[in-house]
Design an enzyme around this catalytic site. Structure first.
Site, PDB file in Angstrom:
ATOM      1  N   GLU A 149       0.809  -1.209   0.000  1.00 30.08           N
ATOM      2  CA  GLU A 149       0.000   0.000   0.000  1.00 30.08           C
ATOM      3  C   GLU A 149       0.857   1.280   0.000  1.00 30.08           C
ATOM      4  O   GLU A 149       1.757   1.437   0.836  1.00 30.08           O
ATOM      5  CB  GLU A 149      -0.931  -0.014   1.226  1.00 30.08           C
ATOM      6  N   THR A 155      -5.855   1.494  -5.506  1.00 30.53           N
ATOM      7  CA  THR A 155      -5.399   0.102  -5.353  1.00 30.53           C
ATOM      8  C   THR A 155      -6.068  -0.807  -6.382  1.00 30.53           C
ATOM      9  O   THR A 155      -5.418  -1.661  -6.989  1.00 30.53           O
ATOM     10  CB  THR A 155      -5.745  -0.450  -3.960  1.00 30.53           C
ATOM     11  N   HIS A 166      -1.372   3.376   4.765  1.00 31.41           N
ATOM     12  CA  HIS A 166      -2.397   4.050   3.961  1.00 31.41           C
ATOM     13  C   HIS A 166      -2.684   5.399   4.599  1.00 31.41           C
ATOM     14  O   HIS A 166      -2.705   5.527   5.820  1.00 31.41           O
ATOM     15  CB  HIS A 166      -3.674   3.194   3.938  1.00 31.41           C
TER      16      HIS A 166
HETATM   17  C1  GP9 Z   1      -8.762  -0.715   0.551  1.00 29.05           C
HETATM   18  C2  GP9 Z   1      -7.341  -0.559   0.274  1.00 29.05           C
HETATM   19  C3  GP9 Z   1      -6.989   0.867   0.041  1.00 29.05           C
HETATM   20  O1  GP9 Z   1      -9.210  -1.996   0.651  1.00 29.05           O
HETATM   21  O2  GP9 Z   1      -6.951  -1.377  -0.780  1.00 29.05           O
HETATM   22  O3  GP9 Z   1      -7.486   1.340  -1.144  1.00 29.05           O
HETATM   23  P1  GP9 Z   1      -6.945   2.701  -1.776  1.00 29.05           P
HETATM   24  O4  GP9 Z   1      -7.585   3.819  -1.036  1.00 29.05           O
HETATM   25  O5  GP9 Z   1      -5.467   2.725  -1.630  1.00 29.05           O
HETATM   26  O6  GP9 Z   1      -7.366   2.609  -3.191  1.00 29.05           O
HETATM   27 MN    MN Z   2      -3.825   1.612  -2.210  1.00 23.98          MN
END
Ligand code: GP9
Ligand code: MN
Length: 635
Positions: free
Chosen positions: A251, A295, A410
C-alpha cells in the site's frame, strides 16, 4: 436601502457571493497550477459565470418561488463544492459520476474522512446562511421581470458562457476532447460545468458497449501484434516454473523511501537489503499507472495488463466485462489462486470483480481476527495480517498464486506511538511527516512475513513479488516533498515520483540484479508468466515481459504523461530523462511522436474496456470470434 434592494435582485447578490467564494476555494484551497495571467483571468471569471448561469434561471420563476430556488440552489451548490474539496484533499482529483457510485468506499474511509474536514471549512457556508436569511426575511428581493427582462437576463447567461468557453478554448485548445485531465476542465469551465460535462461523458461511455460490434477488436489486436508483442524468450523464461507465487501489493509505497533515512535511521531497511541480493531482481524505474481507482486500478493492471480507465474505477464500472486475466490463465495451468486482504469484501467491488477474474478464494476481513490491539489506521495492521494468513496459506493446494494487499501504510498514515520505530519527518505536511513511520512498519511486517514463510516451509518453493500499488503522497504536499527531496517538484519530478518499488525475490536464484530499464505495472502479468514458463502468445496485453530486449519504448501514465528511454513528458512539456531539463524544439518533435503512440495506446485500451471487446475474441485460437455466451446478466 429600499432603492438598493430594488436595484440589486437577490440572484445577482447570490451570484457575487457564490462566485467569489468558489474563486477563493479554487485559488487558495485547491492546488491548481496557474501558469499565466490568462489562466488566472479564466479562473477568476468562471465561478461567476457558473453561478450566474444557475441563479439567473430564477427570473423565470414566479416571484414567491424565486427565494426558495435561490436558497436551495446556494445550499446544494455549496455542498457540491465542498464534497469536491474534501475529495480533492485526499485524491488531488475531482469527483466523477462513477466515483460517486462507489459510495460504500466513502463510508469506509472512516478515520481518514475526518482528517480531511477542517474547522475553517465552515466559512464556505457563510454565504448560504446570508442568502437563506435574506431570502426568508425580505420578500422584496425577488423580481418580477417583464418577458423582455427575462430574455435579457438569459441572453447575458449565453454571452457569459460563450466568453468563458472561447477564452478556455484559446487557452487550452481541444479542452473537451482531452477530457482525462480533470484539473484543466475545472480550471477553465468551473466545477459545476465540469460535472455537467462528466455526466455527458458518462452517458456516452455507457452507450459504447451497446454499439460495439466486435469490429474494433481487430484494430486492438493489430496494434498489439505490431507494437507490444514479442516472440523472444529470455534466459529467464521458466526460471520459476511450478513455483508458488506470493504477490504483495504494498500500500502507498513509493520509491523515494528506499534507501532514505530519517534522523539517521533507514526507513525501509528490509527492502533496502532485499533489493540488492543475488536472489532478487529489482527494477528501480518501475512506474505505477493507476488513476481514480487507486489500489483496485493497480490490481486491474497487474491482472490484465490493460490500462485502468481515465474516469472512475474499472473494478466498479466494468466488473462484468470479459477478461483474460492472470488468475484465469494460472488456473488453466493448474494453479490455485487466492487473494488476502483484511478489508470489507465489497470495497472497490472486489468480491464481484474477483469472481469474474477467476480467483478461487478471497480471504477478506472476515477471515481475520481483529482486536483493539491489532487494529489501527484502516484496519488490521500488516504484521497481524501476514501472521494470520499463514495458516490459510499452508492449507492451499500447490502451486498457488496468492495476492496479499497491505493496509497499514495508507493515508492518513496512523500508527500508535509505541508501535513506531522511526521519528516523524519535520515539514509543513502532516501527511508526509507520518508517511515514513508507517512505511517502516510495513517494511518490518514484510521482514516478519518472510520469516513466517520460512517457518511454514513455504519459502523455498515460492517466488515473492513486492510491488507498490500507487503514490501515497499527492501533489498537494509538493512543498514538503520538495523539502525532503531537496529539489523542486516540476513536471519531470512529479513523474519520477510515480516510481514504486518492484522486486521479484526468487529463493535459490543467484543471477539477481538491478535492471535500470523503464518498466510499468502493465508489464507485470507478462513478466510473471515469463518467469513461470507459461507461454502467452495470444494474450493481447499492453505490457511486455521485462527481460526481453525487444520491448515497446515507453511507459504510459493514465493522465497521458509518459516516460521513454529518452524523455519524460508531463503537461505538454518534454524533459530529458537523464538531466530533467526541458528539451530543445527539434528534440521535442521526436518526443511528441512518442506522445502520439501513448495516446493511441490509451484510447485503444479504453475502447477495449468500454466496448467489452474481449467478448469478441477467442484466446485459445488467438482470433476474433462472434460474441461469447455470457453468464452475467447485468451488463
Ligand atoms: C482498501 C485498500 C486501500 O481496501 O486497498 O485502497 P486505496 O484507497 O489505496 O485505493
Ligand atoms: Mn492503495
Amino acid at each position: 436601502m429600499q432603492a438598493f434592494r430594488w436595484k440589486v435582485p437577490l440572484f445577482i447578490l447570490a451570484t457575487i457571493f457564490f462566485g467569489l467564494k468558489t474563486y477563493l476555494v479554487y485559488r487558495f484551497m485547491l492546488n491548481l497550477s496557474i501558469e499565466n495571467p490568462m489562466q488566472e483571468l479564466i479562473l477568476f471569471l468562471n465561478p461567476f459565470v457558473s453561478a450566474y448561469l444557475v441563479f439567473a434561471i430564477s427570473v423565470w420563476l414566479k416571484p414567491h418561488r424565486q427565494m426558495k430556488y435561490l436558497r436551495w440552489t446556494a445550499l446544494v451548490g455549496t455542498m457540491i463544492l465542498y464534497l469536491n474539496l474534501v475529495f480533492y484533499r485526499n485524491f488531488t482529483d475531482f469527483i466523477t459520476i462513477p466515483v460517486l457510485f462507489q459510495g460504500n468506499n466513502a463510508a469506509d474511509l472512516g478515520g481518514s474522512l475526518l482528517s480531511l474536514i477542517h474547522f475553517q471549512d465552515i466559512f464556505i457556508f457563510i454565504d448560504v446562511v446570508i442568502i437563506w436569511y435574506l431570502s426568508k426575511n425580505m420578500d422584496s428581493w425577488s423580481v418580477n421581470f417583464s418577458k423582455a427582462g427575462k430574455i435579457t437576463v438569459t441572453a447575458v447567461t449565453f454571452l457569459l458562457m460563450t466568453t468563458n468557453v472561447v477564452l478556455a478554448e484559446m487557452e487550452r485548445p481541444m479542452l473537451f476532447v482531452r477530457a482525462f485531465d480533470r484539473e484543466y476542465l475545472v480550471k477553465n469551465i468551473g466545477i459545476f460545468n465540469y460535472h455537467l460535462y462528466d455526466a455527458t461523458m458518462h452517458t456516452k461511455t455507457k452507450a459504447q458497449r451497446v454499439f460495439a460490434d466486435g469490429s474494433e477488436i481487430s484494430e486492438v489486436e493489430n496494434y498489439i501484434r505490431e507494437n507490444t508483442e514479442s516472440d523472444q524468450k529470455s534466459d529467464l523464461f521458466g526460471v520459476a516454473e511450478g513455483k508458488n507465487v506470493i504477490f504483495v501489493s504494498v500500500e502507498s509505497m513509493q520509491n523515494f523511501v528506499l534507501d532514505a533515512k530519517i534522523n539517521g535511521k533507514e526507513v525501509t531497511p528490509f527492502m533496502n537489503d532485499l533489493k540488492e541480493r543475488k536472489d532478487t531482481i529489482f527494477f528501480p524505474n518501475f512506474y505505477h499507472q493507476t488513476a481514480q481507482g487507486k489500489t483496485s486500478d493497480s490490481e486491474f493492471i497487474v491482472e490484465n495488463s490493460l490500462y485502468p480507465l481515465p474516469r472512475g474505477a474499472v473494478y466498479f464500472t466494468h466488473a462484468a466485462n470479459e477478461y483474460n486475466s492472470l488468475p484465469e490463465i494460472l488456473n488453466e495451468n493448474n494453479y490455485y489462486t487466492s487473494v488476502y486482504h483484511a478489508n470489507n469484501k465489497s470495497f472497490w467491488n472486489r468480491d464481484v470483480m474477483y469472481d469474474n477474474l477467476g480467483y478461487d478464494k478471497f480471504f477478506d476481513e472476515k477471515s481475520f481476527e481483529e482486536t483493539e490491539e491489532n487494529t489501527f489506521g484502516w484496519g488490521l495492521e500488516d504484521k497481524a495480517f501476514f501472521e494470520q494468513s499463514i495458516k490459510y496459506l499452508k492449507d492451499q493446494k500447490q502451486p498457488f498464486y496468492s495476492k496479499f494487499i497491505t493496509l497499514t501504510h495508507h493515508f492518513p498514515f496512523e500508527l500508535p506511538e509505541d508501535k513506531s520505530n522511526l521519528d516523524l519527518y519535520d515539514s509543513n505536511s502532516r501527511t508526509l511527516n507520518h508517511y515514513f513511520p508507517t512505511a517502516r512498519y510495513t517494511d518490518e511486517a514484510l521482514e516478519k512475513f518472510f520469516q513466517n514463510l520460512k517457518d511454514a516451509g513455504l519459502y523455498e518453493d515460492s517466488i515473492i513479488v513486492l510491488m507498490g500499488d500507487h503514490y501515497g503522497i499527492s501533489d498537494y504536499h509538493n512543498a514538503a516533498m520538495s523539502q525532503f527531496l531537496g529539489k523542486e517538484i516540476d513536471g519531470y519530478q512529479h513523474v519520477q515520483n510515480q516510481r514504486v518499488p518492484f522486486m521479484i525475490h526468487i529463493p535459490g536464484y543467484d543471477q539477481g540484479k538491478t535492471y535500470d530499464k523503464i518498466a510499468g505495472q502493465v508489464d507485470v502479468k507478462p513478466t510473471l508468466l515469463h518467469l513461470l514458463g507459461i507461454p502467452a502468445e495470444n494474450d493481447l496485453t499492453f505490457g511486455t515481459d521485462l527481460f526481453t530486449e525487444d520491448r515497446k519504448k515507453f511507459i504510459a501514465m493514465r493522465d497521458g504523461s509518459f516516460v521513454s528511454d529518452k524523455y519524460v513528458y508531463k503537461n505538454e512539456v518534454c524533459y530529458d530523462r537523464q538531466t530533467g531539463e526541458e528539451v530543445s524544439d527539434t528534440e521535442a518533435e521526436s518526443c511528441l511522436a512518442v506522445k502520439k503512440k501513448v495516446d493511441k495506446e490509451l484510447s485503444l485500451s479504453d475502447s477495449l474496456i468500454y466496448g467489452d471487446l474481449f467478448r469478441f475474441y477467442n484466446f485459445d485460437q488467438g482470433e476474433k470470434q462472434s460474441e461469447k455466451e455470457t453468464t452475467v446478466s447485468d451488463k
